[in-house]
Write a protein that holds these residues in place. Structure first.
Motif, PDB file in Angstrom:
ATOM      1  N   GLY A 237       0.792  -1.225   0.000  1.00  0.00           N
ATOM      2  CA  GLY A 237       0.000   0.000   0.000  1.00  0.00           C
ATOM      3  C   GLY A 237       0.818   1.265   0.000  1.00  0.00           C
ATOM      4  N   GLU A 238       2.118   1.123   0.068  1.00  0.00           N
ATOM      5  CA  GLU A 238       2.980   2.304   0.129  1.00  0.00           C
ATOM      6  C   GLU A 238       4.024   2.278  -0.987  1.00  0.00           C
ATOM      7  OE1 GLU A 238       4.637   2.348   4.019  1.00  0.00           O
ATOM      8  OE2 GLU A 238       2.704   2.665   5.016  1.00  0.00           O
ATOM      9  N   GLY A 239       3.682   1.575  -2.058  1.00  0.00           N
ATOM     10  CA  GLY A 239       4.594   1.516  -3.198  1.00  0.00           C
ATOM     11  C   GLY A 239       5.587   0.381  -3.140  1.00  0.00           C
ATOM     12  N   GLY A 240       5.560  -0.388  -2.084  1.00  0.00           N
ATOM     13  CA  GLY A 240       6.461  -1.530  -1.960  1.00  0.00           C
ATOM     14  C   GLY A 240       5.700  -2.853  -2.034  1.00  0.00           C
ATOM     15  N   PHE A 241       6.434  -3.949  -1.839  1.00  0.00           N
ATOM     16  CA  PHE A 241       5.830  -5.276  -1.882  1.00  0.00           C
ATOM     17  C   PHE A 241       6.214  -6.056  -0.637  1.00  0.00           C
ATOM     18  CE2 PHE A 241       5.864  -3.945  -6.267  1.00  0.00           C
ATOM     19  CZ  PHE A 241       4.649  -4.417  -6.751  1.00  0.00           C
ATOM     20  N   VAL A 242       5.292  -6.919  -0.225  1.00  0.00           N
ATOM     21  CA  VAL A 242       5.489  -7.765   0.944  1.00  0.00           C
ATOM     22  C   VAL A 242       5.430  -9.222   0.494  1.00  0.00           C
ATOM     23  CG1 VAL A 242       4.588  -8.423   3.198  1.00  0.00           C
ATOM     24  CG2 VAL A 242       4.435  -6.042   2.448  1.00  0.00           C
ATOM     25  N   ASN A 243       6.293 -10.035   1.044  1.00  0.00           N
ATOM     26  CA  ASN A 243       6.322 -11.446   0.674  1.00  0.00           C
ATOM     27  C   ASN A 243       5.014 -12.147   1.042  1.00  0.00           C
ATOM     28  OD1 ASN A 243       8.960 -11.258  -0.238  1.00  0.00           O
ATOM     29  ND2 ASN A 243       9.837 -11.825   1.748  1.00  0.00           N
ATOM     30  N   SER A 244       4.560 -13.026   0.124  1.00  0.00           N
ATOM     31  CA  SER A 244       3.451 -13.919   0.455  1.00  0.00           C
ATOM     32  C   SER A 244       4.012 -15.315   0.732  1.00  0.00           C
ATOM     33  CB  SER A 244       2.438 -13.958  -0.685  1.00  0.00           C
ATOM     34  OG  SER A 244       3.035 -14.404  -1.885  1.00  0.00           O
ATOM     35  N   SER A 245       3.169 -16.187   1.239  1.00  0.00           N
ATOM     36  CA  SER A 245       3.610 -17.532   1.630  1.00  0.00           C
ATOM     37  C   SER A 245       3.485 -18.498   0.455  1.00  0.00           C
ATOM     38  CB  SER A 245       2.772 -18.040   2.805  1.00  0.00           C
ATOM     39  OG  SER A 245       2.885 -17.180   3.914  1.00  0.00           O
ATOM     40  N   TRP A 246       4.331 -19.515   0.463  1.00  0.00           N
ATOM     41  CA  TRP A 246       4.279 -20.521  -0.590  1.00  0.00           C
ATOM     42  C   TRP A 246       4.829 -21.854  -0.104  1.00  0.00           C
ATOM     43  CZ3 TRP A 246       9.307 -21.891  -1.084  1.00  0.00           C
ATOM     44  CH2 TRP A 246      10.299 -20.906  -0.938  1.00  0.00           C
ATOM     45  N   ALA A 247       4.434 -22.886  -0.783  1.00  0.00           N
ATOM     46  CA  ALA A 247       5.000 -24.227  -0.604  1.00  0.00           C
ATOM     47  C   ALA A 247       5.292 -24.753  -2.004  1.00  0.00           C
ATOM     48  CB  ALA A 247       4.037 -25.142   0.131  1.00  0.00           C
ATOM     49  N   ILE A 248       6.537 -25.035  -2.271  1.00  0.00           N
ATOM     50  CA  ILE A 248       6.958 -25.483  -3.601  1.00  0.00           C
ATOM     51  C   ILE A 248       7.740 -26.778  -3.434  1.00  0.00           C
ATOM     52  CG2 ILE A 248       8.316 -24.932  -5.653  1.00  0.00           C
ATOM     53  CD1 ILE A 248       7.882 -21.967  -4.973  1.00  0.00           C
ATOM     54  N   GLY A 249       7.268 -27.821  -4.068  1.00  0.00           N
ATOM     55  CA  GLY A 249       7.944 -29.101  -3.895  1.00  0.00           C
ATOM     56  C   GLY A 249       7.684 -30.068  -5.022  1.00  0.00           C
ATOM     57  N   LEU A 250       7.944 -31.318  -4.746  1.00  0.00           N
ATOM     58  CA  LEU A 250       7.835 -32.397  -5.721  1.00  0.00           C
ATOM     59  C   LEU A 250       7.018 -33.528  -5.117  1.00  0.00           C
ATOM     60  CD1 LEU A 250      11.601 -32.452  -6.768  1.00  0.00           C
ATOM     61  CD2 LEU A 250       9.733 -31.403  -8.058  1.00  0.00           C
ATOM     62  N   THR A 251       6.194 -34.150  -5.942  1.00  0.00           N
ATOM     63  CA  THR A 251       5.371 -35.256  -5.473  1.00  0.00           C
ATOM     64  C   THR A 251       5.405 -36.406  -6.462  1.00  0.00           C
ATOM     65  OG1 THR A 251       3.138 -35.922  -4.796  1.00  0.00           O
ATOM     66  CG2 THR A 251       3.287 -34.318  -6.565  1.00  0.00           C
ATOM     67  N   ARG A 252       5.274 -37.607  -5.953  1.00  0.00           N
ATOM     68  CA  ARG A 252       5.048 -38.764  -6.810  1.00  0.00           C
ATOM     69  C   ARG A 252       3.698 -38.582  -7.514  1.00  0.00           C
ATOM     70  NH1 ARG A 252       4.908 -43.219  -2.171  1.00  0.00           N
ATOM     71  NH2 ARG A 252       6.533 -41.813  -1.435  1.00  0.00           N
ATOM     72  N   PRO A 253       3.386 -39.362  -8.551  1.00  0.00           N
ATOM     73  CA  PRO A 253       2.116 -39.178  -9.271  1.00  0.00           C
ATOM     74  C   PRO A 253       0.927 -39.695  -8.470  1.00  0.00           C
ATOM     75  CG  PRO A 253       3.326 -40.998 -10.213  1.00  0.00           C
ATOM     76  CD  PRO A 253       4.245 -40.357  -9.210  1.00  0.00           C
ATOM     77  N   THR A 254       0.511 -38.908  -7.496  1.00  0.00           N
ATOM     78  CA  THR A 254      -0.601 -39.284  -6.628  1.00  0.00           C
ATOM     79  C   THR A 254      -1.905 -38.723  -7.162  1.00  0.00           C
ATOM     80  OG1 THR A 254      -0.107 -37.359  -5.281  1.00  0.00           O
ATOM     81  CG2 THR A 254       0.796 -39.456  -4.552  1.00  0.00           C
ATOM     82  N   LEU A 255      -2.990 -39.383  -6.812  1.00  0.00           N
ATOM     83  CA  LEU A 255      -4.310 -38.926  -7.220  1.00  0.00           C
ATOM     84  C   LEU A 255      -5.305 -39.318  -6.149  1.00  0.00           C
ATOM     85  CD1 LEU A 255      -5.721 -37.584  -9.674  1.00  0.00           C
ATOM     86  CD2 LEU A 255      -6.374 -39.881 -10.370  1.00  0.00           C
ATOM     87  N   GLN A 256      -6.056 -38.339  -5.668  1.00  0.00           N
ATOM     88  CA  GLN A 256      -7.019 -38.633  -4.610  1.00  0.00           C
ATOM     89  C   GLN A 256      -8.150 -39.477  -5.182  1.00  0.00           C
ATOM     90  OE1 GLN A 256      -8.176 -35.474  -1.960  1.00  0.00           O
ATOM     91  NE2 GLN A 256     -10.305 -36.113  -2.110  1.00  0.00           N
ATOM     92  N   THR A 399       9.228 -42.962  -6.164  1.00  0.00           N
ATOM     93  CA  THR A 399       9.488 -41.538  -6.405  1.00  0.00           C
ATOM     94  C   THR A 399      10.380 -41.331  -7.625  1.00  0.00           C
ATOM     95  OG1 THR A 399      11.290 -41.663  -4.776  1.00  0.00           O
ATOM     96  CG2 THR A 399       9.158 -40.860  -4.000  1.00  0.00           C
ATOM     97  N   SER A 400      10.392 -42.299  -8.515  1.00  0.00           N
ATOM     98  CA  SER A 400      11.239 -42.203  -9.705  1.00  0.00           C
ATOM     99  C   SER A 400      10.699 -41.207 -10.711  1.00  0.00           C
ATOM    100  CB  SER A 400      11.367 -43.578 -10.365  1.00  0.00           C
ATOM    101  OG  SER A 400      10.089 -44.073 -10.746  1.00  0.00           O
ATOM    102  N   ALA A 401       9.414 -40.880 -10.610  1.00  0.00           N
ATOM    103  CA  ALA A 401       8.811 -39.832 -11.430  1.00  0.00           C
ATOM    104  C   ALA A 401       8.229 -38.802 -10.476  1.00  0.00           C
ATOM    105  CB  ALA A 401       7.719 -40.406 -12.330  1.00  0.00           C
ATOM    106  N   LEU A 402       8.756 -37.599 -10.499  1.00  0.00           N
ATOM    107  CA  LEU A 402       8.323 -36.539  -9.581  1.00  0.00           C
ATOM    108  C   LEU A 402       7.772 -35.357 -10.368  1.00  0.00           C
ATOM    109  CD1 LEU A 402      11.305 -36.658  -7.063  1.00  0.00           C
ATOM    110  CD2 LEU A 402       8.945 -37.341  -6.595  1.00  0.00           C
ATOM    111  N   TYR A 403       6.735 -34.737  -9.817  1.00  0.00           N
ATOM    112  CA  TYR A 403       6.031 -33.673 -10.513  1.00  0.00           C
ATOM    113  C   TYR A 403       5.980 -32.422  -9.645  1.00  0.00           C
ATOM    114  CZ  TYR A 403       4.550 -37.378 -13.661  1.00  0.00           C
ATOM    115  OH  TYR A 403       4.535 -38.417 -14.564  1.00  0.00           O
ATOM    116  N   PRO A 404       5.994 -31.230 -10.264  1.00  0.00           N
ATOM    117  CA  PRO A 404       5.953 -29.993  -9.477  1.00  0.00           C
ATOM    118  C   PRO A 404       4.609 -29.829  -8.776  1.00  0.00           C
ATOM    119  CG  PRO A 404       5.683 -29.507 -11.820  1.00  0.00           C
ATOM    120  CD  PRO A 404       6.019 -30.962 -11.723  1.00  0.00           C
ATOM    121  N   LYS A 405       4.659 -29.476  -7.496  1.00  0.00           N
ATOM    122  CA  LYS A 405       3.448 -29.246  -6.713  1.00  0.00           C
ATOM    123  C   LYS A 405       3.617 -27.916  -5.987  1.00  0.00           C
ATOM    124  CE  LYS A 405       0.251 -31.720  -3.683  1.00  0.00           C
ATOM    125  NZ  LYS A 405      -0.002 -33.021  -3.036  1.00  0.00           N
ATOM    126  N   ILE A 406       2.689 -26.998  -6.219  1.00  0.00           N
ATOM    127  CA  ILE A 406       2.845 -25.623  -5.745  1.00  0.00           C
ATOM    128  C   ILE A 406       1.588 -25.182  -5.008  1.00  0.00           C
ATOM    129  CG2 ILE A 406       3.251 -23.232  -6.453  1.00  0.00           C
ATOM    130  CD1 ILE A 406       4.681 -24.323  -8.921  1.00  0.00           C
TER     131      ILE A 406
END
Length: 677
Positions: A237-256, A399-406
């Protein structure tokens, strides 16, 4: 006008000019089928023969042409293994690889068809990306003589492609509309840029979390994912930026595929028995970096690293209910940085703008890159600290095939480099769920895809109410149980409960050609050791394997690389050491339209079989053109008290179960002798 037979030879053949389709030069245009089948043919007599009463018939001679044929039953199997040799010192639990079952379908094959089928089964197996569909099997000929097979297995080396601009497929973790397009209205993943859409939130709300399912990262030397973090911010709000939160990792090919939420099991694309921790993340990752910026102040926000794994106690036993995210310490140890990365050092506010996941053999490493692509700060790297509580677990078949999960609280991040083996999205297919109830996820079809883990899931309770498509044979399945599951029995997969443990993890690096330093191995026969030895050392648990004689390695149980030719470290070529053994049918001559009677005890029935064709000719031949002269004929009564007219012969060559054999080709000539008693 009839010919009267008191004693006569009758010559029969499947090749008959009346039924040939010939060109102007006399060349036959079509194959011999129907009544010209070499194992099932009819001869019609234009001048019927009168056979006198009380006559007998015997086979005088037989000429056939026999193909080299395999007859495969459901038990004909072998294992393919890409990993560390067990030799005489290691057990499977000392490695991170597991064999893959290759099962040949029941059927009859000639040598070319057999080579094609072996290659097809190897290339359709659910294997890690490094070796997926990298097999060739050919017939080996020397001066046109069949010598066996040439089997070729290879892994990718440095053949990586940057596909960051093509990352556009995403699935949501907990949205009920799995498989829909778009799967979630809380994020987008397009051309490598992952953006939170709609209202802002937190990384713990579970809403903005997606998986890029187009291309896997895999074992090797150059696989990596670099993520630009600067968009993970918002205006102050004052011309600058503030960090937001994140989780960046790798996952096996899972599916719910199950809505069981007890203790968080199976929530957020988690493997079976994973327990979520709401204070860390509602989602499953195999490896993840989590930056919780909290209120955005410079005093808040710490980068933490986790892996999805289980714990073991001081005796080495698996601790029940410990499958969850466990923190990996990247500070304070030998070779590590002194203190944690915080708001002051990361995102738009600090010196580090990029997060990089990279692979070295079966090791997963993590680093930060300085502004403008400057020097690299290693956070997790066994070369600086190999303590099991300070490095990530080695990659396994699961875990031989890993995919980006963000996951994001707001803003966006951009994947700037994504170096993978795959070029097209169809190269290595992520599992999917189609046709399930949109709310409960009940029913539907689970499409296995390409990975060993997705194939494993197809046999678990996660898909118990679903159809399964693309399932491949599983070495690990033993009845209702799975032996040596990688998550709990592979080397260095369990983190010590005592975090002060001095235990070190070990990794398999890369070879000189950029591939992981694993070996290709075919297990052809049972490898169970003698009873006086440790039953697990050197044992691939291959009691189902029985293919060595069929492919020309009759004295070899474990076909390792020492038996072949290695090319550029990543490719092995095996040549049969012996001419493979083919099936030779038990073959019997049968005339189906005469009144003679024999008895077939195999079928417990009356038969029309007259003569058993020997397996070998006098000169030892089993295949090709074969001639058999009956030295002592056995005459069989035709049971005719009166004369009868013979105007056709229906001749078949059958096996012991009286099925027409299928390994003959070309000309069949059988001579019969009829005489009156």
């Amino acid at each position: 006008m009839y010919e009267i037979i008191k004693m006569s030879l009758i010559f029969t053949s499947n090749t008959q000019d009346d039924y040939k389709d010939l060109d102007s030069t006399g060349r036959q245009l079509n194959s011999r089928i129907g009544i010209e089948n070499p194992a099932d043919y009819h001869n019609h007599l234009t001048s019927p023969l009168e056979v006198k009463p009380n006559s007998q018939i015997a086979v005088q001679s037989v000429k056939i042409s026999r193909n080299q044929i395999y007859e495969i039953t459901d038990s004909t199997q072998m294992l393919y293994y890409h990993g560390e040799d067990l030799g005489t010192t290691k057990k499977l639990e000392d490695t991170t690889s597991r064999p893959t079952l290759i099962s040949l379908p029941r059927g009859t094959y000639d040598r070319g068809e057999f080579a094609t089928e072996i290659e097809s089964q190897l290339n359709s197996a659910c294997l890690p990306p490094a070796v997926f569909q990298n097999f060739k099997v050919n017939v080996s000929l020397v001066d046109n003589d069949f010598k066996g097979f040439q089997i070729n297995a290879s892994q990718h080396g440095t053949a990586f492609t940057d596909k960051n601009a093509s990352l556009s497929t995403s699935i949501s973790d907990i949205s009920a509309s799995i498989g829909s397009t778009p799967p979630s209205d809380n994020f987008t993943l397009s051309a490598g840029t992952f953006t939170r859409t709609g209202a802002t939130g937190t990384i713990l709300d579970g809403l903005c979390c997606g998986i890029g399912t187009d291309f896997p990262l895999a074992i090797g030397e150059n696989a990596c994912m670099t993520v630009d973090l600067r968009g993970a911010s918002y205006s102050d709000g004052e011309g600058g930026f503030v960090n937001s939160s994140w989780a960046i990792g790798l996952t096996r090919p899972t599916l719910q595929t199950s809505t069981d939420s007890s203790r968080g099991k199976n929530h957020g694309n988690a493997p079976l028995n994973f327990i979520k921790q709401n204070s860390i993340s509602p989602h499953y990752y195999d490896y993840v970096a989590i930056f919780d910026a909290e209120d955005g102040s410079s005093a808040s926000g710490i980068l933490k690293l986790y892996q999805g794994c289980q714990e073991r106690d001081g005796e080495g036993a698996l601790i029940p209910n410990s499958f969850k995210l466990h923190e990996i310490d990247y500070t304070g140890g030998t070779g590590q940085i002194a203190k944690s990365i915080s708001n002051a050092s990361i995102n738009a506010s600090g010196e580090y703008h990029n997060l990089r996941w990279s692979f070295d053999g079966d090791e997963v490493r993590l680093s930060l890159l300085k502004t403008g692509g400057g020097s690299e700060l290693m956070l997790i790297d066994s070369q600086q600290n190999a303590s099991t509580v300070r490095v990530f677990k080695p990659m396994t078949d699961f875990t031989s095939a890993l995919y980006p999960k963000i996951c994001l609280s707001q803003g966006s991040v951009e994947i700037t480099h994504y170096d993978t083996y795959s070029v097209a999205t169809t190269d290595y297919v992520y599992p999917s769920l189609t046709g399930a109830d949109s709310t409960t996820l009940d029913g539907g079809t689970y499409n296995v895809g390409s990975s060993p883990y997705a194939n494993y899931v197809s046999r678990t309770s996660l898909v118990k109410d679903k159809n399964v498509s693309g399932q491949q044979p599983s070495w690990a399945q033993r009845g209702l149980a799975f032996i040596f599951p990688p998550d709990s029995t592979c080397r260095d997969q369990l983190i010590p409960f005592d975090r002060a443990s001095q235990e070190l993890s070990t990794f398999v690096g890369v070879n000189a050609s950029g591939g992981v330093a694993y070996k290709h191995t075919l297990i052809l026969e049972d490898t169970t050791p003698p009873e006086h030895r440790d039953q697990e050392i050197g044992n691939y648990f291959s009691s189902m394997c029985d293919i060595s004689r069929y492919i020309g390695f009759p004295d070899i149980s474990v076909l390792d690389q020492s038996y072949g030719t290695v090319t550029h470290h990543n490719m092995i070529t095996w040549e049969s050491t012996d001419v493979p053994e083919f099936r030779v049918n038990s073959a019997f001559v049968r005339i189906s339209n005469l009144n003679h009677r024999t008895y077939n005890s195999c079928k417990n029935s009356v038969s029309k079989m007259m003569y058993m064709i020997p397996r070998f000719t006098n000169d030892g031949k089993q295949f090709g053109d074969l001639f058999f002269e009956v030295s002592e004929k056995t005459y069989i009564d035709l049971n005719n008290t009166d004369s009868f007219n013979l105007n056709q012969l229906q001749i078949q060559i059958v096996d012991k179960n009286e099925r027409v054999v299928d390994d003959l080709h070309g000309d069949t000539i059988i001579v019969f002798h009829i005489k009156q008693k």
